[in-house]
Design an enzyme around this catalytic site. Structure first.
Site, PDB file in Angstrom:
ATOM      1  N   ASN A  54      30.481  10.311 -44.168  1.00  9.28           N
ATOM      2  CA  ASN A  54      31.087   9.243 -44.974  1.00  9.28           C
ATOM      3  C   ASN A  54      32.602   9.406 -45.048  1.00  9.28           C
ATOM      4  O   ASN A  54      33.360   8.438 -44.931  1.00  9.28           O
ATOM      5  CB  ASN A  54      30.530   9.283 -46.404  1.00  9.28           C
ATOM      6  CG  ASN A  54      29.115   8.764 -46.513  1.00  9.28           C
ATOM      7  OD1 ASN A  54      28.579   8.182 -45.571  1.00  9.28           O
ATOM      8  ND2 ASN A  54      28.495   8.977 -47.654  1.00  9.28           N
ATOM      9  N   ARG A 389      22.767  -4.503 -36.170  1.00  7.10           N
ATOM     10  CA  ARG A 389      22.665  -3.097 -35.739  1.00  7.10           C
ATOM     11  C   ARG A 389      21.211  -2.853 -35.351  1.00  7.10           C
ATOM     12  O   ARG A 389      20.355  -2.692 -36.215  1.00  7.10           O
ATOM     13  CB  ARG A 389      23.067  -2.140 -36.867  1.00  7.10           C
ATOM     14  CG  ARG A 389      24.491  -2.307 -37.385  1.00  7.10           C
ATOM     15  CD  ARG A 389      24.827  -1.199 -38.380  1.00  7.10           C
ATOM     16  NE  ARG A 389      26.030  -1.476 -39.129  1.00  7.10           N
ATOM     17  CZ  ARG A 389      27.269  -1.217 -38.710  1.00  7.10           C
ATOM     18  NH1 ARG A 389      27.443  -0.687 -37.513  1.00  7.10           N
ATOM     19  NH2 ARG A 389      28.318  -1.490 -39.468  1.00  7.10           N
ATOM     20  N   ARG A 419      30.784  -2.836 -36.676  1.00 10.61           N
ATOM     21  CA  ARG A 419      31.648  -1.656 -36.514  1.00 10.61           C
ATOM     22  C   ARG A 419      30.860  -0.403 -36.139  1.00 10.61           C
ATOM     23  O   ARG A 419      29.870  -0.061 -36.759  1.00 10.61           O
ATOM     24  CB  ARG A 419      32.416  -1.417 -37.811  1.00 10.61           C
ATOM     25  CG  ARG A 419      33.478  -0.328 -37.712  1.00 10.61           C
ATOM     26  CD  ARG A 419      34.142  -0.138 -39.055  1.00 10.61           C
ATOM     27  NE  ARG A 419      35.081  -1.195 -39.357  1.00 10.61           N
ATOM     28  CZ  ARG A 419      35.330  -1.630 -40.593  1.00 10.61           C
ATOM     29  NH1 ARG A 419      34.692  -1.120 -41.619  1.00 10.61           N
ATOM     30  NH2 ARG A 419      36.220  -2.575 -40.803  1.00 10.61           N
ATOM     31  N   HIS A 449      26.481 -11.529 -40.266  1.00  5.85           N
ATOM     32  CA  HIS A 449      25.817 -10.413 -40.936  1.00  5.85           C
ATOM     33  C   HIS A 449      24.439 -10.813 -41.451  1.00  5.85           C
ATOM     34  O   HIS A 449      23.668  -9.968 -41.912  1.00  5.85           O
ATOM     35  CB  HIS A 449      26.705  -9.939 -42.102  1.00  5.85           C
ATOM     36  CG  HIS A 449      26.323  -8.621 -42.689  1.00  5.85           C
ATOM     37  ND1 HIS A 449      25.886  -8.484 -43.989  1.00  5.85           N
ATOM     38  CD2 HIS A 449      26.300  -7.376 -42.162  1.00  5.85           C
ATOM     39  CE1 HIS A 449      25.623  -7.215 -44.244  1.00  5.85           C
ATOM     40  NE2 HIS A 449      25.861  -6.514 -43.155  1.00  5.85           N
ATOM     41  N   TYR A 482      16.627   3.266 -45.295  1.00  4.28           N
ATOM     42  CA  TYR A 482      17.316   2.353 -46.212  1.00  4.28           C
ATOM     43  C   TYR A 482      16.293   1.545 -46.994  1.00  4.28           C
ATOM     44  O   TYR A 482      15.265   1.134 -46.458  1.00  4.28           O
ATOM     45  CB  TYR A 482      18.190   1.354 -45.447  1.00  4.28           C
ATOM     46  CG  TYR A 482      19.357   1.919 -44.673  1.00  4.28           C
ATOM     47  CD1 TYR A 482      19.561   3.290 -44.527  1.00  4.28           C
ATOM     48  CD2 TYR A 482      20.270   1.065 -44.063  1.00  4.28           C
ATOM     49  CE1 TYR A 482      20.631   3.785 -43.809  1.00  4.28           C
ATOM     50  CE2 TYR A 482      21.354   1.551 -43.335  1.00  4.28           C
ATOM     51  CZ  TYR A 482      21.520   2.914 -43.209  1.00  4.28           C
ATOM     52  OH  TYR A 482      22.577   3.407 -42.488  1.00  4.28           O
ATOM     53  N   ARG A 578      25.245   0.478 -55.807  1.00  4.46           N
ATOM     54  CA  ARG A 578      25.160   1.801 -55.192  1.00  4.46           C
ATOM     55  C   ARG A 578      26.524   2.428 -54.955  1.00  4.46           C
ATOM     56  O   ARG A 578      26.748   3.593 -55.229  1.00  4.46           O
ATOM     57  CB  ARG A 578      24.427   1.711 -53.848  1.00  4.46           C
ATOM     58  CG  ARG A 578      24.229   3.067 -53.178  1.00  4.46           C
ATOM     59  CD  ARG A 578      23.938   2.929 -51.704  1.00  4.46           C
ATOM     60  NE  ARG A 578      25.125   2.696 -50.919  1.00  4.46           N
ATOM     61  CZ  ARG A 578      25.191   1.890 -49.866  1.00  4.46           C
ATOM     62  NH1 ARG A 578      24.132   1.209 -49.499  1.00  4.46           N
ATOM     63  NH2 ARG A 578      26.323   1.742 -49.199  1.00  4.46           N
ATOM     64  N   HIS A 606      20.022  -0.190 -50.289  1.00  2.00           N
ATOM     65  CA  HIS A 606      20.709  -1.160 -49.434  1.00  2.00           C
ATOM     66  C   HIS A 606      20.337  -2.603 -49.755  1.00  2.00           C
ATOM     67  O   HIS A 606      20.957  -3.532 -49.246  1.00  2.00           O
ATOM     68  CB  HIS A 606      20.375  -0.838 -47.964  1.00  2.00           C
ATOM     69  CG  HIS A 606      21.234  -1.519 -46.964  1.00  2.00           C
ATOM     70  ND1 HIS A 606      20.776  -2.547 -46.170  1.00  2.00           N
ATOM     71  CD2 HIS A 606      22.527  -1.328 -46.617  1.00  2.00           C
ATOM     72  CE1 HIS A 606      21.749  -2.956 -45.360  1.00  2.00           C
ATOM     73  NE2 HIS A 606      22.821  -2.241 -45.624  1.00  2.00           N
TER      74      HIS A 606
END
Length: 710
Positions: A54, A389, A419, A449, A482, A578, A606
């Site tokens: 992170n 993703r 990304r 997204h 997640y 979160r 998530h």
């Protein structure tokens, strides 16, 4: 509620927490998990790795952005009142105690505990003469050929150093007495931790008691001890490790690009050459060597982190893969929901009623099967899907390829601007194109997204559409890690809306209004503010009002000020955020009716869920969007209602209310931006929301199996 009026009323700097300082508090909560004495040892190692990973990304994206603003002499403060030049030292100051905690934990707790459990991270000097001899032979055969020593002198420029690579700075002395600097990269194609057992004792994996045993040495240490072999005839004066972090958030010039694919590929190449934003060095590195690095990397002392421990602790995740189950959490196996436990075809099940999956508690297999079945079914005419993703070995992409091979119409939007997943997505985009799939690379200026799948099927009573919507990616790996909600429906309005969104993505549709969906960048902020305003109006008329919002991040000033207005009107507000939260709770006259909690635990929270009491006619919306400017203004996002009463009650009773009762993994946000664990009240049972959810779906599944046996 008008966003401009709200900002005028509440948009004072003291009403907001800086987003990057809030992110640091989030990563502190990750570190707290590694510090938890009740957590199994390898779970602690996992959180050490996550914390470090992170932090790498934080420097690559956020810190690099602040430094770019400083270099461009940006003086305008952010919503919290800090200019970039004021913010940077606050960020570094907040991080320093966390880094000290991290390395104290690693050296004084985790490494000794690993040793007690027969997992050894050896220093080179700990090894016997015979072991050193065997390792030197291994080095000569397996590592030496991969290494490239790079000299630095008047005839050879300072070598290029790649992002996040570990290197050795070497001072050598020639026979004529001249000193020179050289750099040796620790190859990232080899594991950072070499398992000595595989090299020295390949047939011995157990100690005399029959228990598992594993011995490791850091790859960098082995190279360092044999560095003289790379410089024959030279004297090695000293060798020290260092690691750099580069700016990877290079801006895309999309407006000038005719081919987005080539622009993304060029962006990936340019990312390698981003400016250096952080230099990590071993704490014993001498000043002259440090100054050489600083001068040639064009950085200052403020960019240097001196580390008392291994560089790049994100790489210790390799230890988590060891087959030592008693050092990990008890394994959890996701279950298939009861509606899908029978042999009935998935399209028939969806036609009867909407379905909800709560991953990772529910298996992701039904989502994969939905796409696979659509690919195989001769009655399916078309498949449309967005991919953000997808992972490296995607069964979903393979199913889409099969569908195209079978002659179905397949259209896929592959978001190339996801990304750090760009290269993977480019690969899959090309594989899809090879079989004739209509591939769209996203819209100029916008990231897509939204997570959507549309299946068009010919049936006896006409053409039907089936839809899957989700907060999470179509990724079989992250679906196990997640928490996300997935939704199957054949609701005509939702299916029509999803068709319209796909037309917007693939064609020239100017659709602005939708029947059920809320779509970014068109009107998500406006729609959420209207829902907040409705709760305010109910409260002002003397009725109950309640808002619950669960998300990853809350940063958007308009949404925050809308919640302040609701709090001042007496609306009860529970926020489950979160990560980053720029809203300050609990301030009289501003946010006294707002409570913010954050849950960091075994799984990464998530899911995005928005609840509005609506005078007793409760409404639930699920979304791919967080409440951030990028999600509301610069992304294609979809927020969708859950109208089925049973599913709505399941989300309220067995998800939201469970999270709000968590007193084991939940931390509450205080006015100063800090978070503290919620202490169970006397007589209140302890509740870990994620454990409760694992038990909940398991009990449901057991009861279904029993009923099936009867």
């Amino acid at each position: 509620m008008n966003a401009k009026e709200l900002l005028k009323k509440y948009g004072k700097p003291e009403n907001f927490i800086n987003r990057d300082l809030s992110w640091i508090e989030f990563n502190r909560r990750v570190l707290q998990e590694a510090l938890n004495p009740d957590l199994p040892l390898l779970e602690k190692v996992k959180f050490v790795s996550i914390f470090s990973s992170n932090l790498d990304e934080f420097y690559m994206i956020r810190v690099s952005g602040i430094k770019e603003q400083i270099a461009a002499n940006v003086l305008e403060p952010s919503i919290d009142g800090l200019t970039p030049r004021e913010q940077l030292p606050k960020v570094e100051k907040a991080l320093q105690p966390l880094l000290k905690q991290l390395y104290d934990l690693w050296s004084n707790d985790i490494v000794p505990s690993l040793r007690e459990n027969n997992i050894f991270l050896h220093e080179y000097d700990d090894l016997s003469k015979e072991e050193k001899k065997v390792l030197t032979e291994y080095f000569k055969k397996e590592i030496f050929p991969v290494l490239t020593p790079l000299a630095f002198d008047p005839g050879r420029p300072f070598p290029y150093i790649s992002n996040l690579s570990l290197s050795l700075a070497v001072l050598i002395r020639k026979p004529n007495g001249e000193n020179h600097f050289a750099r040796v990269k620790v190859p990232n194609i080899l594991p950072r931790l070499l398992q000595i057992d595989d090299i020295v004792e390949p047939n011995k994996r157990q100690n005399s008691n029959g228990n598992f045993k594993a011995r490791f040495i850091w790859l960098g240490d082995l190279i360092k001890e044999n560095i003289h072999l790379l410089f024959p005839g030279m004297e090695i004066i000293e060798t020290h490790k260092f690691r750099i972090t580069r700016d990877t958030d290079i801006e895309l010039q999309e407006d000038e690009a005719d081919d987005l694919l080539s622009v993304i590929e060029e962006n990936i190449r340019q990312r390698r050459f981003g400016s250096v934003v952080r230099l990590e060095v071993a704490h014993k590195m001498p000043d002259f060597m440090l100054e050489t690095l600083m001068e040639n990397l064009q950085i200052t002392k403020e960019d240097v982190h001196q580390v008392e421990g291994p560089l790049g602790l994100s790489d210790v995740m390799i230890l988590y893969k060891l087959p030592v189950h008693h050092l990990k959490e008890k394994p959890f196996y996701p279950v298939i929901p009861k509606e899908l436990n029978e042999e009935e075809e998935i399209f028939s099940v969806i036609k009867q009623r909407d379905l909800l999956l709560h991953h990772p508690f529910h298996s992701f297999t039904p989502v994969v099967d939905f796409i696979k079945k659509a690919a195989e079914d001769p009655d399916v005419l078309a498949i449309k899907q967005t991919l953000y993703r997808v992972g490296t070995d995607s069964p979903i992409v393979k199913a889409l390829i099969e569908a195209a091979d079978r002659g179905k119409q397949v259209a896929v939007l592959v978001e190339l601007k996801a990304r750090f997943d760009e290269e993977n997505n480019i690969y899959w985009a090309r594989e899809l194109e090879k079989v004739g799939v209509h591939v769209v690379y996203g819209l100029v200026g916008l990231k897509t997204h939204a997570k959507m799948t549309l299946i068009v099927r010919k049936e006896f009573d006409g053409v039907k559409r089936y839809v899957h919507l989700s907060n999470g990616n179509y990724n079989t790996v992250t679906a196990k890690l997640y928490t996300d909600l997935g939704f199957f429906t054949c609701n005509k309005d939702i299916c029509s809306d999803v068709s319209d969104v796909f037309n917007f993505l693939t064609g020239y549709s100017q659709q602005k209004e939708f029947r059920k969906l809320i779509v970014s960048p068109l009107h998500t902020r406006e729609s959420i503010l209207k829902l907040i305003a409705r709760e305010i109006s109910f409260k002002k008329s003397g009725k109950d009002a309640h808002i619950i919002m669960k998300m990853n991040s809350l940063v958007d000033p308009a949404i925050i000020t809308g919640l302040y207005e609701a709090s001042n009107s007496g609306v009860k507000i529970d926020l489950i955020v979160r990560g980053v939260c720029s809203l300050i709770p609990g301030i009289k006259g501003l946010s006294e009716n707002i409570r913010v909690i954050s849950i960091v635990g075994r799984f990464l929270e998530h899911s995005r869920i928005f609840y509005f009491f609506n005078n007793g006619n409760e409404e639930i919306y699920l979304s791919s969007a967080d409440m951030m400017q990028r999600n509301l203004d610069r992304r294609v996002e979809v927020t969708f209602p859950i109208e089925d009463k049973i599913l709505r009650e399941e989300i309220i009773k067995n998800i939201l209310h469970i999270y709000l009762k968590d007193n084991m993994k939940a931390r509450i946000l205080h006015q100063d931006g800090s978070y503290y664990f919620i202490k169970p009240q006397d007589g209140t049972a302890k509740l870990n929301s994620q454990e409760w959810l694992m038990n909940h779906v398991t009990k449901e599944n057991v009861s279904v199996k029993k009923s099936l046996r009867k």
